[in-house]
Design an enzyme around this catalytic site. Structure first.
Site, PDB file in Angstrom:
ATOM      1  N   TYR A  64      10.366   5.673   2.812  1.00 23.61           N
ATOM      2  CA  TYR A  64       9.470   6.096   1.797  1.00 23.61           C
ATOM      3  C   TYR A  64      10.672   7.618   1.382  1.00 23.61           C
ATOM      4  O   TYR A  64      10.039   8.249   2.138  1.00 23.61           O
ATOM      5  CB  TYR A  64       8.228   6.970   1.379  1.00 23.61           C
ATOM      6  CG  TYR A  64       7.024   5.647   1.543  1.00 23.61           C
ATOM      7  CD1 TYR A  64       7.360   4.220   1.113  1.00 23.61           C
ATOM      8  CD2 TYR A  64       6.069   5.489   1.791  1.00 23.61           C
ATOM      9  CE1 TYR A  64       6.761   3.135   1.039  1.00 23.61           C
ATOM     10  CE2 TYR A  64       5.417   4.168   2.159  1.00 23.61           C
ATOM     11  CZ  TYR A  64       5.435   3.293   1.453  1.00 23.61           C
ATOM     12  OH  TYR A  64       4.776   1.776   1.699  1.00 23.61           O
ATOM     13  N   GLY A 216      -3.995  -0.514  -8.649  1.00 17.72           N
ATOM     14  CA  GLY A 216      -2.673  -1.008  -9.609  1.00 17.72           C
ATOM     15  C   GLY A 216      -1.610  -0.980  -9.275  1.00 17.72           C
ATOM     16  O   GLY A 216      -0.449  -0.726  -9.556  1.00 17.72           O
ATOM     17  N   GLY A 217      -1.455  -0.157  -8.525  1.00 17.84           N
ATOM     18  CA  GLY A 217       0.117   0.989  -8.554  1.00 17.84           C
ATOM     19  C   GLY A 217       0.949   1.504  -9.750  1.00 17.84           C
ATOM     20  O   GLY A 217       0.496   2.438  -9.955  1.00 17.84           O
ATOM     21  N   PHE A 218       2.483   0.527  -9.346  1.00 16.30           N
ATOM     22  CA  PHE A 218       2.772   1.928 -10.700  1.00 16.30           C
ATOM     23  C   PHE A 218       2.298   1.215 -11.952  1.00 16.30           C
ATOM     24  O   PHE A 218       3.025   2.005 -12.624  1.00 16.30           O
ATOM     25  CB  PHE A 218       4.905   1.330 -10.204  1.00 16.30           C
ATOM     26  CG  PHE A 218       5.495   1.724  -9.279  1.00 16.30           C
ATOM     27  CD1 PHE A 218       5.843   3.339  -8.776  1.00 16.30           C
ATOM     28  CD2 PHE A 218       5.411   0.574  -8.360  1.00 16.30           C
ATOM     29  CE1 PHE A 218       6.152   3.162  -7.932  1.00 16.30           C
ATOM     30  CE2 PHE A 218       5.899   1.163  -6.983  1.00 16.30           C
ATOM     31  CZ  PHE A 218       5.913   2.573  -6.539  1.00 16.30           C
ATOM     32  N   LEU A 221      -3.722  -0.403 -13.029  1.00 15.39           N
ATOM     33  CA  LEU A 221      -5.062  -1.724 -13.729  1.00 15.39           C
ATOM     34  C   LEU A 221      -5.851  -0.827 -15.047  1.00 15.39           C
ATOM     35  O   LEU A 221      -6.446  -0.159 -15.149  1.00 15.39           O
ATOM     36  CB  LEU A 221      -6.153  -1.188 -12.581  1.00 15.39           C
ATOM     37  CG  LEU A 221      -6.132  -2.031 -11.509  1.00 15.39           C
ATOM     38  CD1 LEU A 221      -7.430  -1.184 -10.613  1.00 15.39           C
ATOM     39  CD2 LEU A 221      -5.829  -3.141 -11.006  1.00 15.39           C
TER      40      LEU A 221
HETATM   41  N1  LIG Z   1       2.783  -2.326   2.342  1.00 19.02           N
HETATM   42  C1  LIG Z   1       3.462  -2.303   1.901  1.00 19.02           C
HETATM   43  O1  LIG Z   1       4.801  -3.093   1.169  1.00 19.02           O
HETATM   44  C2  LIG Z   1       2.935  -1.060   0.349  1.00 19.02           C
HETATM   45  C3  LIG Z   1       3.375  -1.238  -0.696  1.00 19.02           C
HETATM   46  C4  LIG Z   1       3.343  -0.684  -1.942  1.00 19.02           C
HETATM   47  C5  LIG Z   1       2.685   0.476  -1.333  1.00 19.02           C
HETATM   48  N2  LIG Z   1       1.987   0.736  -0.089  1.00 19.02           N
HETATM   49  C6  LIG Z   1       0.915   2.173   0.360  1.00 19.02           C
HETATM   50  O2  LIG Z   1       0.282   1.864  -0.760  1.00 19.02           O
HETATM   51  C7  LIG Z   1      -0.367   2.964  -1.173  1.00 19.02           C
HETATM   52  C8  LIG Z   1      -1.019   2.701  -2.701  1.00 19.02           C
HETATM   53  O3  LIG Z   1      -0.135   2.136  -3.578  1.00 19.02           O
HETATM   54  P1  LIG Z   1       0.293   3.007  -4.603  1.00 19.02           P
HETATM   55  O4  LIG Z   1      -0.454   4.816  -4.396  1.00 19.02           O
HETATM   56  O5  LIG Z   1       1.441   2.411  -5.068  1.00 19.02           O
HETATM   57  O6  LIG Z   1      -0.668   2.393  -5.794  1.00 19.02           O
HETATM   58  P2  LIG Z   1      -2.107   3.095  -5.827  1.00 19.02           P
HETATM   59  O7  LIG Z   1      -3.265   3.306  -5.331  1.00 19.02           O
HETATM   60  O8  LIG Z   1      -2.935   1.565  -6.484  1.00 19.02           O
HETATM   61  O9  LIG Z   1      -1.774   3.784  -7.224  1.00 19.02           O
HETATM   62  C9  LIG Z   1      -1.495   4.645  -7.082  1.00 19.02           C
HETATM   63  C10 LIG Z   1      -1.014   5.925  -8.797  1.00 19.02           C
HETATM   64  O10 LIG Z   1      -2.390   5.522  -8.966  1.00 19.02           O
HETATM   65  C11 LIG Z   1      -2.640   6.988 -10.210  1.00 19.02           C
HETATM   66  N3  LIG Z   1      -3.908   7.915  -9.734  1.00 19.02           N
HETATM   67  C12 LIG Z   1      -4.524   7.931  -8.672  1.00 19.02           C
HETATM   68  N4  LIG Z   1      -5.665   8.563  -9.118  1.00 19.02           N
HETATM   69  C13 LIG Z   1      -5.423   8.577 -10.047  1.00 19.02           C
HETATM   70  C14 LIG Z   1      -6.959   9.023 -10.239  1.00 19.02           C
HETATM   71  N5  LIG Z   1      -7.381   9.530 -10.365  1.00 19.02           N
HETATM   72  N6  LIG Z   1      -6.617   9.370 -11.867  1.00 19.02           N
HETATM   73  C15 LIG Z   1      -5.045   9.066 -12.496  1.00 19.02           C
HETATM   74  N7  LIG Z   1      -4.347   8.104 -11.936  1.00 19.02           N
HETATM   75  C16 LIG Z   1      -4.862   8.110 -10.669  1.00 19.02           C
HETATM   76  C17 LIG Z   1      -1.155   8.025  -9.082  1.00 19.02           C
HETATM   77  O11 LIG Z   1      -0.668   9.185 -10.024  1.00 19.02           O
HETATM   78  P3  LIG Z   1      -1.182  10.787  -9.854  1.00 19.02           P
HETATM   79  O12 LIG Z   1      -0.295  10.622  -9.032  1.00 19.02           O
HETATM   80  O13 LIG Z   1      -0.818  10.653 -11.221  1.00 19.02           O
HETATM   81  O14 LIG Z   1      -2.176  10.745  -9.479  1.00 19.02           O
HETATM   82  C18 LIG Z   1      -0.082   6.663  -8.930  1.00 19.02           C
HETATM   83  O15 LIG Z   1       0.627   7.178 -10.138  1.00 19.02           O
HETATM   84  C19 LIG Z   1       1.022   3.717  -1.145  1.00 19.02           C
HETATM   85  O16 LIG Z   1       1.084   5.157  -0.634  1.00 19.02           O
HETATM   86  C20 LIG Z   1       1.523   3.230   0.096  1.00 19.02           C
HETATM   87  O17 LIG Z   1       1.407   3.629   1.430  1.00 19.02           O
HETATM   88  C21 LIG Z   1       2.287  -0.525   0.519  1.00 19.02           C
END
Ligand SMILES: NC(=O)c1ccc[n+]([C@@H]2O[C@H](COP(=O)([O-])OP(=O)(O)OC[C@H]3O[C@@H](n4cnc5c(N)ncnc54)[C@H](OP(=O)(O)O)[C@@H]3O)[C@@H](O)[C@H]2O)c1
Length: 288
Positions: A64, A216-218, A221
């Site tokens: 990262y 939902g990631g990027f 949802l």
């Molecule tokens: N093993 C793998 O291959 C892999 C792949 C991908 C990810 N990961 C891990 O999974 C973790 C979670 O994934 P992720 O962060 O990509 O996706 P996520 O947790 O599904 O979603 C994060 C997104 O949601 C938004 N968000 C969060 N809380 C919010 C709220 N209360 N209101 C509005 N928007 C909100 C964030 O924007 P804001 O910043 O604006 O809040 C961010 O854009 C990562 O940090 C990583 O450690 C692992």
């Protein structure tokens, strides 16, 4: 002010107890998870707030940034509190275009474990997930050579526990014949339910399932059923999605990402929402 207890309580990974509500640090790096964050101090503030609020599970990877997220974690939190567990992963590099080429040959894995140790400022990594597959998702193939390399590093005292990520159920089963696996980290959320059977099988074995992209990631949802249930409960869709995961199975650990302190607080408060059987039945239809 710390929450008196985080929603979901705790789970034990091997011999390490963590809060089921954790924090995913990936998106603290710059756009596309490359380079420094736009708001460096803001990123440090989110990490410090997470720990301040009682979270004891932070998910990261040296890919990262690359290196940026681990360096931010170190700057914000080192020396680490005794209760904090930092879970990292190895098995992918970054290329100039921001892609994630697999890097699972023994030399790459050794280098990646050492880079994680250096950038986190740690003598030992609490838990290392072997990331399999590619950006399209899990791909079949033996995990033996890669996992055996990590077992060697574990025997050298550099890793406490092992997990797998982006793995097929067959790869999870193969990994378990090579070493004790304490968690599986795969993509899963209300709308993406590929691993339903795997989650139940792991629950029966007392192994954690850590969904990545829980929100939902990027692409956040979106679903009319989710919006309807959220409106009825006077909650946000994000809260309902997290509460659903916590209620889906006791072995699910959350690692939602955010770069915002208000969102972090909102997500912790929202995940404690109690969903009724009717809510669950309605939500269950989304990803089926
Ligand atoms: N093993 C793998 O291959 C892999 C792949 C991908 C990810 N990961 C891990 O999974 C973790 C979670 O994934 P992720 O962060 O990509 O996706 P996520 O947790 O599904 O979603 C994060 C997104 O949601 C938004 N968000 C969060 N809380 C919010 C709220 N209360 N209101 C509005 N928007 C909100 C964030 O924007 P804001 O910043 O604006 O809040 C961010 O854009 C990562 O940090 C990583 O450690 C692992």
């Amino acid at each position: 002010m710390a929450f008196t207890s985080l929603p979901g309580g705790t789970w034990t990974l091997g011999d390490l107890t963590v809060t089921r509500f954790g924090y995913g640090a990936m998106q603290l790096a710059g756009p596309g998870v490359m380079g420094p964050p736009a708001d460096h101090d803001g990123a440090l503030a989110v990490l410090r707030e997470a720990v301040e609020l009682g979270i004891t599970h932070i998910d990261t990877a040296d890919a990262y940034g690359p290196h940026v997220t681990n360096q931010l974690i170190r700057e914000a939190l080192h020396p680490y509190p005794d209760s904090l567990r930092i879970v990292t992963k190895v098995g992918a590099n970054r290329d100039q275009q921001g892609g994630w080429p697999p890097a699972r040959d023994p030399e790459s894995l050794r280098r990646s474990v050492h880079r994680n140790l250096e950038n986190l400022g740690s003598d030992v990594l609490d838990l290392v997930n072997l990331r399999l597959g590619n950006a399209e998702g899990p791909q079949s193939g033996s995990v033996a050579e890669a996992l055996e390399t990590l077992v060697e590093l574990q025997q050298q005292g550099l890793i406490r526990h092992l997990g797998v990520s982006n793995a097929t159920p067959e790869q999870v089963a193969e990994a378990q014949t090579i070493a004790p696996i304490v968690c599986v980290q795969n993509m899963y959320n209300l709308a993406y339910r590929q691993d339903d059977e795997l989650i139940d099988a792991l629950a029966n074995q007392g192994i954690a399932y850590v969904p990545f992209f829980p929100l939902g990631g990027f692409s956040p949802l979106q679903s009319s059923a989710l919006s309807t249930v959220a409106a009825r409960l006077d909650a946000t869709p994000m809260s309902v999605a997290l509460a659903w995961l916590l209620q889906r199975s006791a072995n699910i650990l959350l690692i939602p990402g955010t770069s915002s302190v208000p969102h972090l607080r909102e997500n912790i408060a929202g995940a404690g929402l109690s969903l009724s059987d009717d809510d669950l039945a309605e939500l269950d239809k989304i990803g089926r």
